[in-house]
Design an enzyme around this catalytic site. Structure first.
Site, short mmCIF file in Angstrom:
data_model
loop_
_atom_site.label_atom_id
_atom_site.label_comp_id
_atom_site.label_asym_id
_atom_site.label_seq_id
_atom_site.Cartn_x
_atom_site.Cartn_y
_atom_site.Cartn_z
N VAL A 44 54.90 52.85 19.33
CA VAL A 44 54.31 54.18 19.46
C VAL A 44 53.33 54.19 20.62
CG1 VAL A 44 52.99 56.00 18.30
CG2 VAL A 44 54.58 54.58 16.98
N GLY A 92 51.36 46.81 12.88
CA GLY A 92 50.74 47.88 13.64
C GLY A 92 51.71 49.02 13.88
N ASP A 93 51.86 49.40 15.15
CA ASP A 93 52.75 50.51 15.50
C ASP A 93 54.05 50.01 16.13
OD1 ASP A 93 51.20 49.58 17.67
OD2 ASP A 93 51.62 51.38 18.82
N GLU A 94 54.43 48.78 15.83
CA GLU A 94 55.63 48.18 16.42
C GLU A 94 56.73 48.02 15.36
OE1 GLU A 94 56.01 45.00 19.80
OE2 GLU A 94 55.70 43.99 17.90
#
Length: 203
Positions: free
Chosen positions: A64, A105-107
């Site tokens: 993201v 996280g955002d991965e």
């Protein structure tokens, strides 16, 4: 065997059955990310390796864009909603024949089977879908960068190496107007030397 013994045996059998169901539920829950419902890194790795036996497999890495800015500006609830929506959209796009996991996280990572050779078009459409605001946080506007690599281009490499290639392509996509980038067929460049030191090996 007496009636009492039969009743006791039946009760024990029922108890053990219920306990086994509970253990299975706990095991499945431990393998799922509590926010998105996606597979955790270890569970994703096991399933992804199995899918990579198929020469039509494609490895995708998604990140993201400006996620910290989303959290700082709109709050963590909006960030969580964005992650959950991204996970749901990725899962829908990959379908039942593939697997999607949250690496942290955002991965996110995914492995899909591209039998008809349309992965490039599918991922371009997916990038546009992932950039749409979510219903629960319509004020949040961001995008998701995608990097991908075909298994057939690197048949001798393991999941860890393919993720590194997808990672390199993803960061190339972040530096260009395009949100999607396919990994080069040549050798690995910066990512192999630890440009992203936070990544844990999945070999």
């Amino acid at each position: 065997m007496t009636t009492l013994a039969l009743l006791l045996l039946a009760a024990l059998s029922t108890a053990w059955g219920a306990h086994a169901v509970w253990l299975l539920h706990r095991l499945r829950t431990a393998r799922r990310d509590p926010l998105t419902g996606l597979w955790t890194r270890d569970a994703f790795t096991r399933q992804a390796r199995r899918l990579l036996r198929n020469p039509h497999a494609v490895v995708v890495l998604a990140d993201v864009d400006r996620f910290k800015q989303v959290n700082d500006t709109h709050g963590h609830a909006a960030g969580d909603a964005l992650l959950a929506a991204t996970a749901s959209r990725l899962t829908h796009a990959v379908g039942r024949s593939g697997v999607v996991g949250r690496l942290g996280g955002d991965e996110f990572a995914a492995v899909l089977v591209d039998r008809d050779g349309t992965a490039a078009d599918q991922l371009a459409v997916l990038a546009r879908i992932l950039a749409r605001p979510t219903e629960t946080a319509p004020e949040v506007h961001t995008s998701v960068s995608l990097g991908w690599v075909r298994r057939a281009d690197h048949p001798d490499e393991d999941l860890s190496a393919l993720l590194k290639r997808a990672d390199e392509a993803m960061y190339a996509a972040k530096r260009t107007p395009s949100a999607v980038r396919r990994a080069a067929i040549g050798r690995l460049l910066a990512s192999v030397t630890g440009r992203r030191p936070g990544r844990r090996s999945t070999a």
